[in-house]
Design an enzyme around this catalytic site. Structure first.
Site, PDB file in Angstrom:
ATOM      1  N   HIS A  11      66.119  45.997  33.338  1.00 26.47           N
ATOM      2  CA  HIS A  11      65.567  44.803  32.720  1.00 26.47           C
ATOM      3  C   HIS A  11      66.125  43.588  33.471  1.00 26.47           C
ATOM      4  O   HIS A  11      67.206  43.646  34.059  1.00 26.47           O
ATOM      5  CB  HIS A  11      66.007  44.652  31.261  1.00 26.47           C
ATOM      6  CG  HIS A  11      65.635  45.777  30.353  1.00 26.47           C
ATOM      7  ND1 HIS A  11      66.351  46.950  30.304  1.00 26.47           N
ATOM      8  CD2 HIS A  11      64.652  45.893  29.431  1.00 26.47           C
ATOM      9  CE1 HIS A  11      65.815  47.744  29.392  1.00 26.47           C
ATOM     10  NE2 HIS A  11      64.787  47.132  28.850  1.00 26.47           N
ATOM     11  N   ASP A  55      69.779  58.586  22.302  1.00 27.08           N
ATOM     12  CA  ASP A  55      69.689  58.463  23.770  1.00 27.08           C
ATOM     13  C   ASP A  55      70.709  59.338  24.489  1.00 27.08           C
ATOM     14  O   ASP A  55      71.367  58.888  25.437  1.00 27.08           O
ATOM     15  CB  ASP A  55      69.884  57.007  24.200  1.00 27.08           C
ATOM     16  CG  ASP A  55      68.653  56.162  23.959  1.00 27.08           C
ATOM     17  OD1 ASP A  55      67.552  56.713  23.952  1.00 27.08           O
ATOM     18  OD2 ASP A  55      68.803  54.935  23.754  1.00 27.08           O
ATOM     19  N   ASP A  89      69.644  42.827  32.511  1.00 29.91           N
ATOM     20  CA  ASP A  89      70.663  43.808  32.887  1.00 29.91           C
ATOM     21  C   ASP A  89      71.425  43.366  34.122  1.00 29.91           C
ATOM     22  O   ASP A  89      72.612  43.663  34.271  1.00 29.91           O
ATOM     23  CB  ASP A  89      70.027  45.177  33.205  1.00 29.91           C
ATOM     24  CG  ASP A  89      69.325  45.789  32.024  1.00 29.91           C
ATOM     25  OD1 ASP A  89      69.763  45.562  30.889  1.00 29.91           O
ATOM     26  OD2 ASP A  89      68.332  46.515  32.248  1.00 29.91           O
ATOM     27  N   HIS A 100      62.125  59.011  21.670  1.00 30.25           N
ATOM     28  CA  HIS A 100      61.121  58.275  20.909  1.00 30.25           C
ATOM     29  C   HIS A 100      60.057  59.222  20.359  1.00 30.25           C
ATOM     30  O   HIS A 100      59.537  59.012  19.255  1.00 30.25           O
ATOM     31  CB  HIS A 100      60.454  57.214  21.785  1.00 30.25           C
ATOM     32  CG  HIS A 100      61.372  56.111  22.193  1.00 30.25           C
ATOM     33  ND1 HIS A 100      60.976  55.080  23.010  1.00 30.25           N
ATOM     34  CD2 HIS A 100      62.676  55.865  21.906  1.00 30.25           C
ATOM     35  CE1 HIS A 100      61.989  54.243  23.199  1.00 30.25           C
ATOM     36  NE2 HIS A 100      63.035  54.714  22.542  1.00 30.25           N
TER      37      HIS A 100
END
Length: 471
Positions: free
Chosen positions: A129, A337, A132, A299
């Protein structure tokens, strides 16, 4: 690939971080215990810093293993997260995240350590991102300048190591301005700010040679329907996605635009719930030719599906793009995660991918977190090595299933009737409802139940999992 950190003005950025803290100068490598790209040791190797299955140049179904898997490392969990949770502060050794560090010095040190890690791990891709890699400034212009400065260094690191950008994305969920969403926010100024951020990051992704661009609607959803206008927010989201697609074509970005489904968390309900929801939204708004999906395993399970299901749905409906490789915990109802460790589960997803011709522009990005108690720097290597080996083994199993064709033959036999006269006539639209009803009433059609043989299918899969190395 080089295994050392880059040097800025005669010293590493990490040394600059240590000096800014008043601490002692550290070595120019963040992972000095690892001196070269992780080697292949084989199943009998006891070296924890070696691959047991993954061999980049091993040919599987005509392609290199590395080209099948297209592995990427995410910068957010691995280098921009301190190991904190809602009950405790960070536990990881990440000097660039310590309070009081000059933000840009920290950003440079972070980038150096990340590229050192990826070069030594021997993977071809990374993902990030905007926030980040570069700190947010006091103004949008300052934030953009920070990003531009760091991107210039990322280009140099990429040239030096050969590690390329799999995809870039904009963080439209962390800052308080996005508490009520980005594209779906009730304030059009927030929509505009998010649009500016995506424009910048899409251009950065193109500049870095990124293969794809991802949009994750982290807060595109609702907390309560009492203050939410669903129709309005849906229209806003569609307009946003059209704007992004238009800009992609305007700047000549040739990569795929990907949407990452997630059912909930941080919102109560997110508009990109699963692949089917995303697909329906795209079709309703004329966007099905512009976007594909980036599917995350954790997800998928949060949405009540298997990872296998989401991959199969996306492929069947022509929206499959890329993968975020991780897993959840069966006892937890949130997005843990964790690094993938189940060959059984990944084999089925890879089977669908290989049957469809493999990953085109996508890859397997390790959107995975270390556990908070995994505090040693080398734990980052152990986690990725284990995940990559799991992927590699699953690839071998999936390739064996494709090559032998057992499952395909059994599936085809189950639908054999649709290749006969009746099946072809129905699908060709040659038999109206009245004609079908008439043939049933006349006794011409009187079907008997046929076994789905689920257990046999499961046994066939297990046989491939257990026996693949013998072949």
């Amino acid at each position: 690939m080089s295994g050392t950190l880059g040097v800025i003005n005669g010293s590493s950025a990490l040394e600059g971080v240590e000096r800014a803290e008043g601490g002692s100068t550290v070595a120019s490598e963040f992972f000095p215990e690892v001196s070269a790209p992780i080697p292949f040791g084989g199943l009998d190797s006891t070296d924890p810093l070696s691959f047991k299955v993954y061999q980049p140049d091993r040919v599987v179904l005509g392609n290199r293993m590395a080209d099948h898997l297209r592995i990427g490392v995410c910068l957010w969990h691995s280098f921009n997260w301190p190991g904190s949770d809602m009950f405790g502060v960070g536990t990881f050794d990440r000097p660039w995240l310590r309070p009081g560090i000059d933000p840009m010095a920290g950003a440079r040190a972070k980038l150096e350590a990340a590229f050192e890690f990826m070069a030594k791990l021997g993977v071809p891709y990374y993902c990030f991102h905007d926030r980040d890699v570069a700190p947010e400034g006091r103004t949008f212009a300052e934030s953009t300048a920070n990003l531009e400065a760091i991107v210039a260094e990322a280009e140099a690191h990429s040239e030096r190591t050969g590690v390329r950008l799999l995809w870039g994305t904009a963080n439209l969920f962390t800052h308080p301005r996005y508490a009520a969403g980005a594209a779906t926010n009730p304030d059009p100024e927030v929509f505009a700010y998010a649009a500016a951020q995506v424009k910048t990051m899409l251009e950065v992704t193109k500049r870095l040679g990124g293969v794809n661009y991802v949009l994750w609607g982290g807060r595109e959803g609702y907390e309560t329907l009492l203050n939410t206008d669903l129709a309005r927010e849906g229209a806003q989201l569609a307009r946003f996605l059209h704007l992004v697609a238009e800009h992609k074509h305007r700047i000549g970005f040739e990569g795929a635009l990907l949407i990452e489904p997630k059912p909930m968390e941080p919102t109560k309900h997110q508009y990109d719930f699963d692949c089917a929801t995303v697909h329906g939204f795209l079709v309703r708004h004329g966007l099905e030719d512009e976007y594909q999906v980036n599917i995350e395993a954790n997800h998928a399970t949060l949405a009540g599906h298997t990872f296998h299901h989401e991959v199969a749905y996306a492929i069947a409906n022509g929206i499959f793009g890329s993968i975020d490789a991780n897993r959840g915990d069966y006892q937890n109802g949130w997005d843990t995660d964790q690094f993938p460790n189940s060959v059984d589960e990944l084999s089925l997803a890879l089977f669908e991918i290989l049957r469809a011709g493999g990953l085109k522009r996508g890859g397997f990005n390790f959107d995975s977190k270390l556990r908070r108690q995994s505090m040693d720097r080398l734990d980052l290597f152990h986690a990725h090595i284990g995940g990559i080996d799991t992927l590699a083994r699953a690839l071998l199993v999936a390739a064996d299933m494709v090559e032998r064709g057992t499952l395909d033959a059994m599936r085809e036999a189950r639908y054999a009737g649709w290749s006969g006269d009746l099946g072809r006539s129905i699908l060709a639209g040659e038999l109206p409802l009245e004609a079908l009803a008439g043939r049933v009433a006349a006794g011409e059609i009187d079907p008997s139940p046929v076994s789905g043989r689920q257990e046999l299918f499961e046994n066939v899969v297990n046989r491939h999992i257990w026996a693949v190395e013998r072949r």
